[in-house]
Design a protein around this motif. Structure first.
Motif, mmCIF file in Angstrom:
data_model
loop_
_atom_site.group_PDB
_atom_site.id
_atom_site.type_symbol
_atom_site.label_atom_id
_atom_site.label_comp_id
_atom_site.label_asym_id
_atom_site.label_seq_id
_atom_site.Cartn_x
_atom_site.Cartn_y
_atom_site.Cartn_z
ATOM 1 N N ARG A 1 43.371 34.706 40.100
ATOM 2 C CA ARG A 1 43.085 35.955 39.384
ATOM 3 C C ARG A 1 43.490 35.847 37.919
ATOM 4 N N ARG A 2 44.694 35.350 37.673
ATOM 5 C CA ARG A 2 45.165 35.234 36.295
ATOM 6 C C ARG A 2 44.304 34.263 35.492
ATOM 7 N N LYS B 1 41.096 33.687 35.867
ATOM 8 C CA LYS B 1 39.838 34.358 35.530
ATOM 9 C C LYS B 1 40.025 35.439 34.466
ATOM 10 N N GLU B 2 41.163 36.101 34.483
ATOM 11 C CA GLU B 2 41.377 37.252 33.609
ATOM 12 C C GLU B 2 41.901 36.907 32.221
ATOM 13 N N THR B 3 42.558 35.768 32.064
ATOM 14 C CA THR B 3 43.222 35.487 30.787
ATOM 15 C C THR B 3 42.260 35.037 29.704
#
Length: 181
Positions: free
Chosen positions: A117-118, A120-122
């Motif tokens: 998740r991190r 993909k989001e960063t």
């Protein structure tokens, strides 16, 4: 594969992609969670008041193990929860710092899920590089490294598709083309 009309939509024509690798998250299963078993961005802290330790203690309480137990000796369900989360089951989490503390209940998403998740989001190159240290290159599950859509791979000449042709050695391809009718 370099044309969007023919490229595999899953890997966008690369044939491979980076995937979080549990073996890189926990490279030495003889170590306990409290003693450095986890080597992943944001999760490798053994400090008592860290967020990582708060979750590790919550997992230990829920699954009935001691934080000094080597990772390899944890119950299988606990190992799965460390990596992939509690599936919505809430853990009792307690945090105490010099500025105060408290307790609450929350599910745990798991280290693998958290890193994915991190990643993909960063927007941070530094954060992406940190997480990539826990990733391995894998063949695309849809095209298996062929980089093309099934429709593109269905086109054949002499019984082979373009991926099969480009996988041949130069002499093999020359022989194939020379004998092509």
């Amino acid at each position: 594969f370099n044309n969007p009309f023919g490229a595999c939509p899953t890997c966008t024509g690369l044939g491979t992609f980076l995937k979080v690798d549990p073996r890189l998250i926990i490279p030495d299963e003889s170590l306990p969670l409290s003693g450095g078993a986890v080597k992943a961005s944001g999760w490798n802290s053994g400090e008592d008041n860290s967020i990582a330790m708060m979750y590790y203690q919550g997992l230990a309480d829920y699954y009935g193990f001691d934080l000094s137990t080597p990772y390899k000796d944890l119950p299988e369900e606990a190992k799965k929860a460390v990596l992939y989360g509690t599936g919505g089951k809430k853990l009792k989490l307690t945090r105490n710092t010099a500025w105060g503390g408290g307790a609450y209940e929350a599910p745990f998403e798991g280290i693998v899920t958290n890193l994915e998740r991190r990643y993909k989001e960063t927007n941070s190159d530094w954060a992406r590089a940190e997480i990539e240290a826990c990733m391995s290159e894998r063949d695309c599950p849809d095209c298996h490294g062929a980089r093309l859509k099934p429709e593109s791979l269905a086109v054949t000449v002499g019984g082979i598709n373009i991926n099969q042709l480009t996988a041949m050695s130069v002499s093999g391809a020359l022989e194939f083309l020379t004998n092509l009718e």
